[in-house]
Design a protein around this motif. Structure first.
Motif, PDB file in Angstrom:
ATOM      1  N   ILE A 165       7.248  16.611  -8.221  1.00 46.33           N
ATOM      2  CA  ILE A 165       6.393  15.861  -7.305  1.00 46.33           C
ATOM      3  C   ILE A 165       5.226  15.287  -8.104  1.00 46.33           C
ATOM      4  CG2 ILE A 165       4.957  15.955  -5.242  1.00 46.33           C
ATOM      5  CD1 ILE A 165       7.881  16.440  -4.633  1.00 46.33           C
ATOM      6  N   SER A 166       5.051  13.979  -8.040  1.00 47.50           N
ATOM      7  CA  SER A 166       3.949  13.357  -8.772  1.00 47.50           C
ATOM      8  C   SER A 166       2.627  13.644  -8.073  1.00 47.50           C
ATOM      9  CB  SER A 166       4.167  11.844  -8.884  1.00 47.50           C
ATOM     10  OG  SER A 166       4.206  11.248  -7.600  1.00 47.50           O
ATOM     11  N   ALA A 167       1.547  13.511  -8.821  1.00 50.48           N
ATOM     12  CA  ALA A 167       0.220  13.861  -8.301  1.00 50.48           C
ATOM     13  C   ALA A 167      -0.181  12.992  -7.116  1.00 50.48           C
ATOM     14  CB  ALA A 167      -0.812  13.743  -9.419  1.00 50.48           C
ATOM     15  N   ASP A 168       0.331  11.759  -7.047  1.00 53.54           N
ATOM     16  CA  ASP A 168      -0.065  10.862  -5.966  1.00 53.54           C
ATOM     17  C   ASP A 168       0.926  10.853  -4.802  1.00 53.54           C
ATOM     18  OD1 ASP A 168       1.984   9.680  -7.329  1.00 53.54           O
ATOM     19  OD2 ASP A 168       1.105   7.668  -7.359  1.00 53.54           O
ATOM     20  N   LYS A 209       0.831  -1.189   0.000  1.00 56.40           N
ATOM     21  CA  LYS A 209       0.000   0.000   0.000  1.00 56.40           C
ATOM     22  C   LYS A 209       0.871   1.247   0.000  1.00 56.40           C
ATOM     23  CE  LYS A 209      -3.771   2.228   2.531  1.00 56.40           C
ATOM     24  NZ  LYS A 209      -4.627   2.179   3.743  1.00 56.40           N
ATOM     25  N   GLN A 210       0.452   2.245  -0.794  1.00 56.27           N
ATOM     26  CA  GLN A 210       1.192   3.495  -0.868  1.00 56.27           C
ATOM     27  C   GLN A 210       1.226   4.156   0.510  1.00 56.27           C
ATOM     28  OE1 GLN A 210       2.756   4.820  -3.438  1.00 56.27           O
ATOM     29  NE2 GLN A 210       3.271   6.799  -2.555  1.00 56.27           N
ATOM     30  N   PRO A 211       2.412   4.358   1.103  1.00 49.91           N
ATOM     31  CA  PRO A 211       2.483   4.959   2.435  1.00 49.91           C
ATOM     32  C   PRO A 211       2.211   6.456   2.380  1.00 49.91           C
ATOM     33  CG  PRO A 211       4.689   4.622   1.572  1.00 49.91           C
ATOM     34  CD  PRO A 211       3.738   4.015   0.571  1.00 49.91           C
ATOM     35  N   ILE A 212       1.918   7.036   3.531  1.00 47.61           N
ATOM     36  CA  ILE A 212       1.674   8.475   3.597  1.00 47.61           C
ATOM     37  C   ILE A 212       2.929   9.198   4.066  1.00 47.61           C
ATOM     38  CG2 ILE A 212      -0.794   8.193   3.985  1.00 47.61           C
ATOM     39  CD1 ILE A 212      -0.304   8.732   6.952  1.00 47.61           C
ATOM     40  N   TYR A 213       4.052   8.527   3.960  1.00 46.89           N
ATOM     41  CA  TYR A 213       5.328   9.127   4.345  1.00 46.89           C
ATOM     42  C   TYR A 213       6.402   8.656   3.373  1.00 46.89           C
ATOM     43  CZ  TYR A 213       5.886   4.489   6.443  1.00 46.89           C
ATOM     44  OH  TYR A 213       5.945   3.132   6.641  1.00 46.89           O
ATOM     45  N   GLU A 214       7.535   9.352   3.393  1.00 51.86           N
ATOM     46  CA  GLU A 214       8.684   8.975   2.577  1.00 51.86           C
ATOM     47  C   GLU A 214       9.879   8.749   3.501  1.00 51.86           C
ATOM     48  OE1 GLU A 214       9.107   8.402  -0.628  1.00 51.86           O
ATOM     49  OE2 GLU A 214       7.095   8.914  -1.331  1.00 51.86           O
ATOM     50  N   GLN A 216      18.189   6.162  14.430  1.00 52.71           N
ATOM     51  CA  GLN A 216      17.380   7.351  14.152  1.00 52.71           C
ATOM     52  C   GLN A 216      16.714   7.193  12.794  1.00 52.71           C
ATOM     53  OE1 GLN A 216      18.682  11.451  12.622  1.00 52.71           O
ATOM     54  NE2 GLN A 216      18.649  11.777  14.836  1.00 52.71           N
ATOM     55  N   LEU A 217      15.412   7.438  12.755  1.00 50.90           N
ATOM     56  CA  LEU A 217      14.666   7.453  11.505  1.00 50.90           C
ATOM     57  C   LEU A 217      14.463   8.901  11.080  1.00 50.90           C
ATOM     58  CD1 LEU A 217      11.819   4.851  12.242  1.00 50.90           C
ATOM     59  CD2 LEU A 217      14.194   4.432  11.587  1.00 50.90           C
ATOM     60  N   ASN A 218      14.603   9.157   9.787  1.00 49.77           N
ATOM     61  CA  ASN A 218      14.287  10.464   9.220  1.00 49.77           C
ATOM     62  C   ASN A 218      13.188  10.244   8.194  1.00 49.77           C
ATOM     63  OD1 ASN A 218      16.438  12.677  10.116  1.00 49.77           O
ATOM     64  ND2 ASN A 218      17.482  10.704   9.961  1.00 49.77           N
ATOM     65  N   VAL A 219      12.011  10.783   8.487  1.00 49.67           N
ATOM     66  CA  VAL A 219      10.823  10.480   7.699  1.00 49.67           C
ATOM     67  C   VAL A 219      10.131  11.778   7.297  1.00 49.67           C
ATOM     68  CG1 VAL A 219       8.590   9.314   7.709  1.00 49.67           C
ATOM     69  CG2 VAL A 219      10.510   8.316   8.960  1.00 49.67           C
ATOM     70  N   TYR A 220       9.775  11.875   6.016  1.00 44.41           N
ATOM     71  CA  TYR A 220       9.010  13.023   5.541  1.00 44.41           C
ATOM     72  C   TYR A 220       7.529  12.672   5.510  1.00 44.41           C
ATOM     73  CZ  TYR A 220      13.158  15.600   4.049  1.00 44.41           C
ATOM     74  OH  TYR A 220      14.344  16.291   4.027  1.00 44.41           O
ATOM     75  N   ALA A 221       6.713  13.540   6.111  1.00 45.20           N
ATOM     76  CA  ALA A 221       5.259  13.452   6.012  1.00 45.20           C
ATOM     77  C   ALA A 221       4.781  14.820   5.562  1.00 45.20           C
ATOM     78  CB  ALA A 221       4.639  13.071   7.352  1.00 45.20           C
ATOM     79  N   CYS A 222       4.072  14.854   4.452  1.00 51.14           N
ATOM     80  CA  CYS A 222       3.721  16.114   3.801  1.00 51.14           C
ATOM     81  C   CYS A 222       5.013  16.892   3.546  1.00 51.14           C
ATOM     82  CB  CYS A 222       2.714  16.894   4.639  1.00 51.14           C
ATOM     83  SG  CYS A 222       1.956  18.290   3.747  1.00 51.14           S
ATOM     84  N   ASP A 223       5.139  18.116   4.052  1.00 47.83           N
ATOM     85  CA  ASP A 223       6.365  18.891   3.838  1.00 47.83           C
ATOM     86  C   ASP A 223       7.177  19.030   5.122  1.00 47.83           C
ATOM     87  OD1 ASP A 223       4.605  20.503   5.196  1.00 47.83           O
ATOM     88  OD2 ASP A 223       4.857  22.256   3.904  1.00 47.83           O
ATOM     89  N   LYS A 224       6.969  18.122   6.060  1.00 44.73           N
ATOM     90  CA  LYS A 224       7.676  18.143   7.341  1.00 44.73           C
ATOM     91  C   LYS A 224       8.648  16.964   7.430  1.00 44.73           C
ATOM     92  CE  LYS A 224       4.955  21.474   9.056  1.00 44.73           C
ATOM     93  NZ  LYS A 224       4.160  21.757   7.843  1.00 44.73           N
ATOM     94  N   LEU A 225       9.744  17.190   8.147  1.00 44.22           N
ATOM     95  CA  LEU A 225      10.710  16.129   8.411  1.00 44.22           C
ATOM     96  C   LEU A 225      10.590  15.692   9.861  1.00 44.22           C
ATOM     97  CD1 LEU A 225      13.188  14.353   7.830  1.00 44.22           C
ATOM     98  CD2 LEU A 225      14.628  16.333   8.355  1.00 44.22           C
ATOM     99  N   PHE A 226      10.294  14.430  10.064  1.00 48.26           N
ATOM    100  CA  PHE A 226      10.226  13.859  11.406  1.00 48.26           C
ATOM    101  C   PHE A 226      11.550  13.154  11.697  1.00 48.26           C
ATOM    102  CE2 PHE A 226       5.901  14.716  10.533  1.00 48.26           C
ATOM    103  CZ  PHE A 226       5.209  14.756  11.737  1.00 48.26           C
ATOM    104  N   LYS A 227      12.253  13.668  12.678  1.00 48.59           N
ATOM    105  CA  LYS A 227      13.488  13.030  13.137  1.00 48.59           C
ATOM    106  C   LYS A 227      13.138  12.245  14.394  1.00 48.59           C
ATOM    107  CE  LYS A 227      16.791  15.450  15.092  1.00 48.59           C
ATOM    108  NZ  LYS A 227      17.930  16.391  15.266  1.00 48.59           N
TER     109      LYS A 227
END
Length: 304
Positions: A167-170, A4-9, A23-34
């Protein structure tokens, strides 16, 4: 089974040879979660501690699946994120989606608003713990100052805000590691190769090699990526190299089964092409340094 397409990168994964903290570095929308993960945070639950250590062990380069692993392979890093980020999903969902009308740049990716978290185990469940917020701060993972002896004056230098990230549409989030980028006014995309903090000497060596390639006269032209420019921030840190983009879907030679009969003719072609490129390099006293199958891309024309 399709994933399934995740909601984070997923961004850079940080670990240490000294302990099992990560440490995980994860993008959700335009935010970086460290997200800092400490082994001690899981010790109150033997089950969760064992699961965490299993995921950490699977990130090691020498890890090989044992008989207890399922036959259906899933990337160990994806699997670790799927597990630890479950309690973060409601937080990610509250952020909404990327603006489809906005043109995002490397500035947005490399200097995203940073949300710092860790986790704790409460009643045998992993719970996100918010620590702090930082905006427009230099990400410690990216960027290095080059030695003053490195001359890169023959290459154009761009600021992160000048380099657009398609940035792709999806897409639900900014890319964790931007790769395909474009510069206004240039018809062809470039490949963005990140310079990581501490990668000063590696970047300097690569720039020297690409400088020699640019000055050399190859006849006929060789099949090799070219350095098209550097990305540097306002403080003089080189954030990455812009290389000529090779359209091949990321297919590397080491991912192709050369024993497959359908590749018999192509195998000889690839050997000849790579051998020719290296021979031409050596004739100009250029040493590539890491010529191996995983560093050879096959493009849409089946050229290596």
């Amino acid at each position: 089974m399709s994933r399934k397409q995740p909601i984070y990168e997923i961004g850079p994964f940080i670990s240490s040879a000294d302990n099992t903290d990560t440490q995980l570095n994860v993008y959700a929308c335009d935010k970086l979660f460290k997200i800092d993960l400490f082994t001690s945070s899981f010790e109150s639950s033997p089950v969760l501690l064992a699961e965490y250590l299993r995921h950490v062990r699977r990130q090691e380069p020498e890890w090989i699946p044992d008989g207890s692993e399922t036959w259906e392979f899933e990337d160990p890093l994806d699997e670790m994120h799927d597990w630890i980020l479950q309690p973060f999903l409601p937080i990610f969902q509250e952020l909404g989606s990327l603006d489809p009308n906005r043109k995002y740049t490397l500035e947005d990716c490399l200097f995203a608003e940073e949300l710092h978290y860790t986790v704790q185990v409460v009643e045998n469940k992993v719970v996100p713990i918010y620590l702090s917020n930082a905006k427009n701060m230099k990400h410690h993972v990216f960027g290095a100052r080059l030695p003053s002896s490195v001359d890169y004056s023959m290459f154009p230098v761009y600021r992160p805000k000048e380099v657009q990230v398609p940035i792709s549409a999806d897409s639900a989030a900014l890319p964790g590691v931007p790769r395909k980028v474009s510069i206004h006014g240039r018809p062809q995309p470039s490949f963005f190769k990140i310079v990581f903090g501490g990668g000063m000497h590696i970047a300097a060596r690569e720039i020297l090699t690409y400088s020699k390639i640019r000055m050399a006269k190859f006849d006929p032209p060789i099949l090799a990526s070219q350095l098209e420019g550097l990305v540097q921030d306002d403080n003089g840190y080189v954030m990455g190299l812009l290389l000529s983009y090779i359209d091949g879907g990321g297919t590397r030679l080491n991912c192709i089964d050369g024993r497959d009969p359908k590749y018999s003719e192509l195998r000889h072609k690839w050997v000849d092409q790579v051998s020719h490129t290296l021979k031409q390099f050596h004739s100009q006293n250029i040493i590539w340094g890491d010529a191996k199958a995983e560093n050879v891309l096959v493009d849409v024309n089946n050229d290596a």
